[in-house]
Design a protein around this motif. Structure first.
Motif: not given
Length: 206
Positions: A8-25, A78-80
């Protein structure tokens, strides 16, 4: 169930510059316990300096990464179908003179707006007539009505916006919060439509 992965994809997340984004995020995952660890550590995106403050991750891209990592397992979504990554850059300190200027403009601007409205509807003459009807006396400044009215106007604004400074009066959202929510929803839809590279590819094909 053992061969099926639910995300289930999250609608919106916040991240820092040059951060690696993983599936759990960016997604909630339901799968066999032997797969959860591998799935959560799948890198979906690497934020770079060239990225702006909004990034859209499409679910099709996520599924392709899962297929590469875990083989031919069935993936159910499921979802977004998109997640918006908002890159939070370090904000500069608040300028005291600029804050004071904005506060001055808002305070006196709103005060003038209220006074002009009352002048347009002849509020003073209304108070004079009501005072005259009740007391039988005619006065130019019926302070007996004007002072409680002014206090009530301020209390009414507090109840309307449901806040006293940063403290919420009750759990019900204020009209301003509802409007901000609607604005955020419309903004997210715009970003998904026009910033999603997958959508752009489809549009350019026609």
């Amino acid at each position: 169930m053992e061969n099926t992965i639910y995300i289930r994809m999250r609608s919106r997340i916040q991240a820092n510059p040059e951060q690696s984004v993983f599936l759990k995020d960016i997604a909630q995952i339901i799968a066999d316990e032997t797969l959860i660890g591998r799935l959560e550590q799948i890198q979906i995106y690497q934020i770079t300096k060239e990225d702006r403050n909004m990034i859209v991750i499409d679910v099709m891209k996520v599924i392709s990464y899962i297929k590469e990592e875990c083989g031919n397992l069935e993936v159910q979504t499921i979802g977004p179908t998109q997640t918006i990554i908002e890159v939070i850059y370090k904000k500069s300190g608040v300028s005291v003179p600029l804050f004071a200027l904005i506060w001055f403009l808002l305070f006196f601007g709103s005060a003038l707006a209220i006074m002009n409205f009352h002048e347009d509807v002849s509020m003073q003459s209304v108070h004079q007539k009501i005072f005259s009807i009740i007391t039988g006396k005619e006065v130019k400044k019926p302070l007996l009505f004007q002072i409680p009215y002014s206090i009530g106007l301020g209390l009414g604004m507090i109840l309307f916006f449901n806040h006293i400074f940063k403290k919420r009066i009750n759990e019900e959202p204020s009209p301003l919060e509802v409007e901000m929510f609607n604005y955020q929803q419309n903004l997210d839809q715009y970003v998904i439509m026009y910033e999603n590279k997958e959508n752009q590819k489809k549009l350019n094909d026609y």
